[in-house]
Design a protein around this motif. Structure first.
Motif, PDB file in Angstrom:
ATOM      1  N   LYS A 140      -7.724 -25.478  -6.382  1.00  0.00           N
ATOM      2  CA  LYS A 140      -6.874 -24.792  -7.361  1.00  0.00           C
ATOM      3  C   LYS A 140      -7.578 -23.547  -7.903  1.00  0.00           C
ATOM      4  O   LYS A 140      -6.984 -22.474  -7.989  1.00  0.00           O
ATOM      5  N   GLN A 141      -8.857 -23.674  -8.245  1.00  0.00           N
ATOM      6  CA  GLN A 141      -9.599 -22.529  -8.765  1.00  0.00           C
ATOM      7  C   GLN A 141      -9.745 -21.441  -7.703  1.00  0.00           C
ATOM      8  O   GLN A 141      -9.658 -20.252  -8.008  1.00  0.00           O
ATOM      9  N   SER A 142      -9.942 -21.835  -6.459  1.00  0.00           N
ATOM     10  CA  SER A 142     -10.032 -20.853  -5.374  1.00  0.00           C
ATOM     11  C   SER A 142      -8.722 -20.086  -5.227  1.00  0.00           C
ATOM     12  O   SER A 142      -8.722 -18.865  -5.026  1.00  0.00           O
ATOM     13  N   LYS A 143      -7.596 -20.808  -5.319  1.00  0.00           N
ATOM     14  CA  LYS A 143      -6.281 -20.150  -5.244  1.00  0.00           C
ATOM     15  C   LYS A 143      -6.117 -19.168  -6.403  1.00  0.00           C
ATOM     16  O   LYS A 143      -5.623 -18.054  -6.221  1.00  0.00           O
ATOM     17  N   ILE A 144      -6.513 -19.587  -7.602  1.00  0.00           N
ATOM     18  CA  ILE A 144      -6.409 -18.714  -8.775  1.00  0.00           C
ATOM     19  C   ILE A 144      -7.255 -17.464  -8.578  1.00  0.00           C
ATOM     20  O   ILE A 144      -6.798 -16.337  -8.832  1.00  0.00           O
ATOM     21  N   ASP A 145      -8.491 -17.642  -8.098  1.00  0.00           N
ATOM     22  CA  ASP A 145      -9.384 -16.497  -7.875  1.00  0.00           C
ATOM     23  C   ASP A 145      -8.801 -15.526  -6.854  1.00  0.00           C
ATOM     24  O   ASP A 145      -8.815 -14.309  -7.056  1.00  0.00           O
ATOM     25  N   MET A 146      -8.256 -16.070  -5.738  1.00  0.00           N
ATOM     26  CA  MET A 146      -7.682 -15.223  -4.694  1.00  0.00           C
ATOM     27  C   MET A 146      -6.469 -14.457  -5.226  1.00  0.00           C
ATOM     28  O   MET A 146      -6.347 -13.243  -5.031  1.00  0.00           O
ATOM     29  N   LEU A 147      -5.583 -15.158  -5.927  1.00  0.00           N
ATOM     30  CA  LEU A 147      -4.380 -14.509  -6.453  1.00  0.00           C
ATOM     31  C   LEU A 147      -4.712 -13.514  -7.557  1.00  0.00           C
ATOM     32  O   LEU A 147      -4.025 -12.493  -7.697  1.00  0.00           O
ATOM     33  N   THR A 148      -5.748 -13.783  -8.340  1.00  0.00           N
ATOM     34  CA  THR A 148      -6.177 -12.837  -9.373  1.00  0.00           C
ATOM     35  C   THR A 148      -6.656 -11.547  -8.723  1.00  0.00           C
ATOM     36  O   THR A 148      -6.340 -10.447  -9.202  1.00  0.00           O
ATOM     37  N   THR A 149      -7.371 -11.664  -7.627  1.00  0.00           N
ATOM     38  CA  THR A 149      -7.815 -10.472  -6.894  1.00  0.00           C
ATOM     39  C   THR A 149      -6.618  -9.703  -6.355  1.00  0.00           C
ATOM     40  O   THR A 149      -6.553  -8.471  -6.468  1.00  0.00           O
ATOM     41  N   VAL A 150      -5.651 -10.415  -5.784  1.00  0.00           N
ATOM     42  CA  VAL A 150      -4.429  -9.761  -5.275  1.00  0.00           C
ATOM     43  C   VAL A 150      -3.707  -9.064  -6.426  1.00  0.00           C
ATOM     44  O   VAL A 150      -3.233  -7.926  -6.281  1.00  0.00           O
ATOM     45  N   TYR A 151      -3.646  -9.722  -7.584  1.00  0.00           N
ATOM     46  CA  TYR A 151      -3.012  -9.157  -8.774  1.00  0.00           C
ATOM     47  C   TYR A 151      -3.724  -7.868  -9.212  1.00  0.00           C
ATOM     48  O   TYR A 151      -3.090  -6.853  -9.482  1.00  0.00           O
ATOM     49  N   GLU A 152      -5.053  -7.932  -9.268  1.00  0.00           N
ATOM     50  CA  GLU A 152      -5.828  -6.781  -9.745  1.00  0.00           C
ATOM     51  C   GLU A 152      -5.774  -5.593  -8.781  1.00  0.00           C
ATOM     52  O   GLU A 152      -5.865  -4.445  -9.204  1.00  0.00           O
ATOM     53  N   LEU A 153      -5.614  -5.872  -7.500  1.00  0.00           N
ATOM     54  CA  LEU A 153      -5.573  -4.798  -6.494  1.00  0.00           C
ATOM     55  C   LEU A 153      -4.138  -4.438  -6.099  1.00  0.00           C
ATOM     56  O   LEU A 153      -3.946  -3.682  -5.145  1.00  0.00           O
ATOM     57  N   PHE A 154      -3.168  -4.940  -6.829  1.00  0.00           N
ATOM     58  CA  PHE A 154      -1.764  -4.745  -6.476  1.00  0.00           C
ATOM     59  C   PHE A 154      -1.399  -3.256  -6.460  1.00  0.00           C
ATOM     60  O   PHE A 154      -1.688  -2.524  -7.406  1.00  0.00           O
ATOM     61  N   ARG A 155      -0.795  -2.827  -5.387  1.00  0.00           N
ATOM     62  CA  ARG A 155      -0.299  -1.456  -5.231  1.00  0.00           C
ATOM     63  C   ARG A 155       1.014  -1.489  -4.455  1.00  0.00           C
ATOM     64  O   ARG A 155       1.249  -2.384  -3.650  1.00  0.00           O
ATOM     65  N   MET A 156       1.816  -0.480  -4.665  1.00  0.00           N
ATOM     66  CA  MET A 156       3.051  -0.344  -3.905  1.00  0.00           C
ATOM     67  C   MET A 156       2.697   0.061  -2.480  1.00  0.00           C
ATOM     68  O   MET A 156       1.849   0.931  -2.261  1.00  0.00           O
ATOM     69  N   LYS A 157       3.321  -0.586  -1.513  1.00  0.00           N
ATOM     70  CA  LYS A 157       3.066  -0.291  -0.105  1.00  0.00           C
ATOM     71  C   LYS A 157       3.879   0.929   0.315  1.00  0.00           C
ATOM     72  O   LYS A 157       4.911   1.249  -0.281  1.00  0.00           O
ATOM     73  N   ASP A 158       3.397   1.613   1.359  1.00  0.00           N
ATOM     74  CA  ASP A 158       4.158   2.728   1.917  1.00  0.00           C
ATOM     75  C   ASP A 158       5.508   2.209   2.402  1.00  0.00           C
ATOM     76  O   ASP A 158       5.597   1.125   2.961  1.00  0.00           O
ATOM     77  N   ASP A 159       6.533   2.972   2.191  1.00  0.00           N
ATOM     78  CA  ASP A 159       7.897   2.629   2.619  1.00  0.00           C
ATOM     79  C   ASP A 159       8.410   1.323   1.995  1.00  0.00           C
ATOM     80  O   ASP A 159       9.262   0.660   2.558  1.00  0.00           O
ATOM     81  N   GLU A 160       7.901   0.942   0.835  1.00  0.00           N
ATOM     82  CA  GLU A 160       8.364  -0.262   0.145  1.00  0.00           C
ATOM     83  C   GLU A 160       9.281   0.160  -0.999  1.00  0.00           C
ATOM     84  O   GLU A 160       8.960   1.073  -1.753  1.00  0.00           O
ATOM     85  N   SER A 161      10.414  -0.500  -1.107  1.00  0.00           N
ATOM     86  CA  SER A 161      11.320  -0.174  -2.200  1.00  0.00           C
ATOM     87  C   SER A 161      10.764  -0.751  -3.506  1.00  0.00           C
ATOM     88  O   SER A 161       9.946  -1.670  -3.505  1.00  0.00           O
ATOM     89  N   VAL A 162      11.251  -0.200  -4.615  1.00  0.00           N
ATOM     90  CA  VAL A 162      10.826  -0.683  -5.920  1.00  0.00           C
ATOM     91  C   VAL A 162      11.231  -2.154  -6.074  1.00  0.00           C
ATOM     92  O   VAL A 162      10.465  -2.983  -6.598  1.00  0.00           O
ATOM     93  N   GLN A 163      12.416  -2.496  -5.586  1.00  0.00           N
ATOM     94  CA  GLN A 163      12.899  -3.882  -5.662  1.00  0.00           C
ATOM     95  C   GLN A 163      11.970  -4.833  -4.911  1.00  0.00           C
ATOM     96  O   GLN A 163      11.597  -5.891  -5.426  1.00  0.00           O
ATOM     97  N   ASN A 164      11.589  -4.477  -3.690  1.00  0.00           N
ATOM     98  CA  ASN A 164      10.684  -5.326  -2.906  1.00  0.00           C
ATOM     99  C   ASN A 164       9.311  -5.431  -3.563  1.00  0.00           C
ATOM    100  O   ASN A 164       8.691  -6.499  -3.560  1.00  0.00           O
ATOM    101  N   MET A 165       8.827  -4.321  -4.128  1.00  0.00           N
ATOM    102  CA  MET A 165       7.541  -4.330  -4.809  1.00  0.00           C
ATOM    103  C   MET A 165       7.606  -5.276  -6.015  1.00  0.00           C
ATOM    104  O   MET A 165       6.708  -6.085  -6.234  1.00  0.00           O
ATOM    105  N   HIS A 166       8.682  -5.183  -6.774  1.00  0.00           N
ATOM    106  CA  HIS A 166       8.857  -6.035  -7.946  1.00  0.00           C
ATOM    107  C   HIS A 166       8.924  -7.508  -7.537  1.00  0.00           C
ATOM    108  O   HIS A 166       8.321  -8.376  -8.183  1.00  0.00           O
ATOM    109  N   THR A 167       9.633  -7.817  -6.458  1.00  0.00           N
ATOM    110  CA  THR A 167       9.741  -9.186  -5.966  1.00  0.00           C
ATOM    111  C   THR A 167       8.371  -9.722  -5.555  1.00  0.00           C
ATOM    112  O   THR A 167       8.003 -10.854  -5.889  1.00  0.00           O
ATOM    113  N   ARG A 168       7.602  -8.920  -4.861  1.00  0.00           N
ATOM    114  CA  ARG A 168       6.260  -9.314  -4.421  1.00  0.00           C
ATOM    115  C   ARG A 168       5.347  -9.554  -5.630  1.00  0.00           C
ATOM    116  O   ARG A 168       4.622 -10.547  -5.703  1.00  0.00           O
TER     117      ARG A 168
END
Length: 138
Positions: free
Chosen positions: A90-118
């Protein structure tokens, strides 16, 4: 609500064995079914109702995980471990997702809706693991 909380207590606390005093010593032993009182039978019925709720609420794969479990507590712990993992996992999952959260960026050719969903998916998964981030007001 009262019965629901009693069933939940049975699931979390495990089986309750009906006991009787043996002689004058502070010694107890399990009762036989023939020795059960009406109150004992009601407790046993609630235990089986709690077990039925757990077993009937799962699919075939989940059922295969819990067939060897004897008590409601064992069933609950097996399901919890299967879905949440151990504390370390559980802690490993939290750490991995926290990193994904902190590095979150909009992808090229990604709509705002898809970015928000992700982004919402990341936040929801972190929340389900018990991790939340304070909302900041702009």
């Amino acid at each position: 609500m009262g019965e629901d909380s009693e069933l939940w207590n049975i699931i979390c606390d495990g089986p309750f064995v009906q006991t009787k005093n043996v002689g004058e010593l502070p010694l107890t032993m399990p009762k036989t079914r023939k020795e059960y009182t009406d109150a004992d039978r009601k407790v046993v019925e609630k235990y089986f109702r709690a077990k039925k709720l757990l077993v009937c609420g799962i699919g075939r794969d989940e059922y295969n995980r819990i067939t060897a479990c004897q008590s409601t507590k064992e069933i609950w712990e097996a399901l919890q471990t299967a879905h949440e993992g151990t504390t370390q996992v559980k802690q490993s999952k939290i750490d991995m997702l926290t990193t994904v959260y902190e590095l979150f960026r909009m992808k090229d050719d990604e709509s705002v809706q898809n970015m928000h969903t992700r982004f919402t998916s990341i936040i929801n998964e972190l929340h389900s693991l018990g991790k939340s981030f304070p909302r900041t007001s702009s």
